[in-house]
Write a protein that holds these residues in place. Structure first.
Motif, mmCIF file in Angstrom:
data_model
loop_
_atom_site.group_PDB
_atom_site.id
_atom_site.type_symbol
_atom_site.label_atom_id
_atom_site.label_comp_id
_atom_site.label_asym_id
_atom_site.label_seq_id
_atom_site.Cartn_x
_atom_site.Cartn_y
_atom_site.Cartn_z
ATOM 1 N N MET A 240 0.830 -1.205 0.000
ATOM 2 C CA MET A 240 0.000 0.000 0.000
ATOM 3 C C MET A 240 0.867 1.259 0.000
ATOM 4 N N ALA A 241 1.941 1.243 0.789
ATOM 5 C CA ALA A 241 2.860 2.381 0.812
ATOM 6 C C ALA A 241 3.489 2.582 -0.562
ATOM 7 N N ALA A 242 3.842 1.477 -1.216
ATOM 8 C CA ALA A 242 4.431 1.566 -2.554
ATOM 9 C C ALA A 242 3.444 2.169 -3.554
ATOM 10 N N SER A 243 2.160 1.822 -3.413
ATOM 11 C CA SER A 243 1.145 2.391 -4.305
ATOM 12 C C SER A 243 1.083 3.908 -4.173
ATOM 13 N N MET A 244 1.186 4.402 -2.943
ATOM 14 C CA MET A 244 1.170 5.850 -2.720
ATOM 15 C C MET A 244 2.342 6.528 -3.419
ATOM 16 N N ILE A 245 3.503 5.889 -3.355
ATOM 17 C CA ILE A 245 4.694 6.467 -3.974
ATOM 18 C C ILE A 245 4.573 6.448 -5.484
ATOM 19 N N ILE A 246 4.074 5.353 -6.032
ATOM 20 C CA ILE A 246 3.912 5.253 -7.491
ATOM 21 C C ILE A 246 2.975 6.334 -8.006
ATOM 22 N N VAL A 247 1.864 6.527 -7.301
ATOM 23 C CA VAL A 247 0.873 7.519 -7.731
ATOM 24 C C VAL A 247 1.438 8.935 -7.642
ATOM 25 N N ARG A 248 2.199 9.224 -6.588
ATOM 26 C CA ARG A 248 2.782 10.560 -6.438
ATOM 27 C C ARG A 248 3.925 10.790 -7.417
ATOM 28 N N ARG A 249 4.706 9.732 -7.670
ATOM 29 C CA ARG A 249 5.851 9.870 -8.573
ATOM 30 C C ARG A 249 5.419 9.930 -10.028
ATOM 31 N N TYR A 250 4.376 9.194 -10.364
ATOM 32 C CA TYR A 250 3.886 9.157 -11.741
ATOM 33 C C TYR A 250 2.402 9.504 -11.739
ATOM 34 N N PRO A 251 2.063 10.793 -11.667
ATOM 35 C CA PRO A 251 0.660 11.213 -11.541
ATOM 36 C C PRO A 251 -0.221 10.851 -12.728
ATOM 37 N N ASP A 252 0.396 10.461 -13.846
ATOM 38 C CA ASP A 252 -0.400 10.073 -15.012
ATOM 39 C C ASP A 252 -0.871 8.625 -14.949
ATOM 40 N N VAL A 253 -0.464 7.913 -13.896
ATOM 41 C CA VAL A 253 -0.946 6.539 -13.732
ATOM 42 C C VAL A 253 -2.465 6.544 -13.653
ATOM 43 N N ASN A 254 -3.093 5.704 -14.456
ATOM 44 C CA ASN A 254 -4.560 5.650 -14.504
ATOM 45 C C ASN A 254 -5.039 4.736 -13.375
ATOM 46 N N ILE A 255 -5.302 5.340 -12.219
ATOM 47 C CA ILE A 255 -5.659 4.553 -11.036
ATOM 48 C C ILE A 255 -6.969 3.779 -11.223
ATOM 49 N N PRO A 256 -8.046 4.407 -11.694
ATOM 50 C CA PRO A 256 -9.306 3.651 -11.824
ATOM 51 C C PRO A 256 -9.186 2.452 -12.759
ATOM 52 N N ALA A 257 -8.620 2.667 -13.952
ATOM 53 C CA ALA A 257 -8.498 1.566 -14.911
ATOM 54 C C ALA A 257 -7.513 0.517 -14.409
ATOM 55 N N GLY A 258 -6.384 0.961 -13.871
ATOM 56 C CA GLY A 258 -5.394 0.024 -13.362
ATOM 57 C C GLY A 258 -5.927 -0.797 -12.206
ATOM 58 N N SER A 259 -6.666 -0.160 -11.317
ATOM 59 C CA SER A 259 -7.236 -0.867 -10.163
ATOM 60 C C SER A 259 -8.284 -1.880 -10.603
ATOM 61 N N THR A 260 -9.053 -1.525 -11.617
ATOM 62 C CA THR A 260 -10.066 -2.450 -12.128
ATOM 63 C C THR A 260 -9.419 -3.703 -12.693
ATOM 64 N N ILE A 261 -8.384 -3.498 -13.499
ATOM 65 C CA ILE A 261 -7.660 -4.641 -14.070
ATOM 66 C C ILE A 261 -7.028 -5.485 -12.974
ATOM 67 N N ALA A 262 -6.362 -4.808 -12.035
ATOM 68 C CA ALA A 262 -5.664 -5.519 -10.966
ATOM 69 C C ALA A 262 -6.635 -6.301 -10.082
ATOM 70 N N SER A 263 -7.766 -5.700 -9.758
ATOM 71 C CA SER A 263 -8.757 -6.369 -8.927
ATOM 72 C C SER A 263 -9.283 -7.626 -9.621
ATOM 73 N N PHE A 264 -9.578 -7.492 -10.903
ATOM 74 C CA PHE A 264 -10.087 -8.643 -11.656
ATOM 75 C C PHE A 264 -9.039 -9.748 -11.747
ATOM 76 N N VAL A 265 -7.794 -9.374 -12.049
ATOM 77 C CA VAL A 265 -6.724 -10.373 -12.183
ATOM 78 C C VAL A 265 -6.463 -11.081 -10.858
ATOM 79 N N SER A 266 -6.473 -10.332 -9.746
ATOM 80 C CA SER A 266 -6.260 -10.960 -8.443
ATOM 81 C C SER A 266 -7.351 -11.986 -8.152
ATOM 82 N N GLY A 267 -8.587 -11.667 -8.550
ATOM 83 C CA GLY A 267 -9.686 -12.612 -8.371
ATOM 84 C C GLY A 267 -9.528 -13.849 -9.234
ATOM 85 N N VAL A 268 -9.106 -13.650 -10.477
ATOM 86 C CA VAL A 268 -8.920 -14.774 -11.406
ATOM 87 C C VAL A 268 -7.777 -15.670 -10.935
#
Length: 297
Positions: free
Chosen positions: A162-190
């Motif tokens: 979780m701490a790493a996620s905060m750093i990634i988002v602050r370091r690279y503000p263009d990261v698409n959090i909603p789309a990335g989180s959707t993909i990641a959530s689905f993949v973790s479930g699969v």
């Protein structure tokens, strides 16, 4: 939007996200299935909820959000998958109290990562409030031996993620959090799905799994992501500590798990630290705004 209002919105969104996330222990106790099944349900239904939010907010352009992702989006997704699996699994491998005290190290890990990768130092208010919060967590958990080594390790890895996620988002503000989180959530479930015991899932279990995904994953992450881009990593981490007293509180309220005096006292100290930090940070923002206004005149 002025800096003070933007900061206040960040505080509100992160606080709401932390309150929503604090329901994880409650849902795992409520559902009572094996952890691959719960990870699968949370991931898949959470992804459905997040996708619905994306479509609702951008009905004409939502598809474009999933195109043109960079390697930093990939890093965010991989970290999210790893952290989700570790965090949800830890809830069944160690006590809620142990999970809470390990999660309370989040501001310190975020501050360390922020210094290492962003070259930013936390404010004095954040450092002081983090120390107060840690005192509260130590009081709350004490020297209990109700945890397990594997669960504690998984909890620490989930917290570091979780701490790493905060750093990634602050370091690279263009990261698409909603789309990335959707993909990641689905993949973790699969990923967890082949190990899930679906034969044990009743209609009631199914309903709880849907709620687990929609409330704890999609709603929590949406609020959290809206706030984390507005705040420094250590501040985001500190406010997230409201999860620490709330997680065992929901479990106690619903399932009557014993919560002794040290838990109550420690939880109040943590809540005090969060409120203290919010007050101090808002005071600092007001002073900055007043100083900037004075400089312009």
């Amino acid at each position: 939007m002025d800096e003070r209002r933007n900061h206040l919105l960040g505080v509100i969104f992160v606080t709401a996200g932390a309150v929503t996330w604090s329901s994880a222990g409650f849902f795992t106790r409520l559902i009572g299935l094996d952890y691959p099944t719960m990870i699968a349900g949370r991931g898949i239904f959470g992804a459905i909820g997040m996708l619905a939010i994306i479509i609702l907010l951008a009905p004409k352009t939502w598809i474009s959000q999933f195109r043109g992702m960079t390697r930093w989006d990939g890093l965010f997704i991989a970290n999210y998958i790893f952290g989700t699996i570790c965090y949800v699994s830890s809830l069944g491998q160690t006590s809620i109290a142990h999970n809470a005290v390990i999660f309370a190290t989040l501001p310190f890990i975020a501050a360390l990562f922020g210094w290492m990768f962003l070259k930013t130092l936390p404010s004095r208010e954040a450092v002081f409030s983090s120390i107060v919060a840690m005192v509260g967590v130590v009081v709350m958990v004490g020297f209990s031996n109700d945890g397990a080594l594997l669960g504690d390790i998984l909890s620490f890895l989930g917290t570091a993620s979780m701490a790493a996620s905060m750093i990634i988002v602050r370091r690279y503000p263009d990261v698409n959090i909603p789309a990335g989180s959707t993909i990641a959530s689905f993949v973790s479930g699969v990923i967890a799905l082949p190990f899930a015991d679906l034969a044990m899932v009743t209609p009631t279990h199914f309903t709880y799994l849907v709620l687990f995904g929609l409330l704890n994953a999609s709603a929590g992450l949406t609020l959290y992501s809206m706030g984390s881009k507005r705040l420094p990593p250590v501040e985001t981490a500190l406010i997230s500590l409201i999860d620490t007293p709330l997680s065992p509180f929901w479990v106690w309220l619903a399932f009557n798990e014993t919560m002794g005096p040290q838990t109550l006292v420690g939880g109040m100290i943590v809540l005090f630290a969060v409120v203290l930090h919010i007050w101090l940070s808002q005071k600092r923002q007001r002073l900055r705004s007043a100083s900037a206004a004075s400089a312009r005149t």
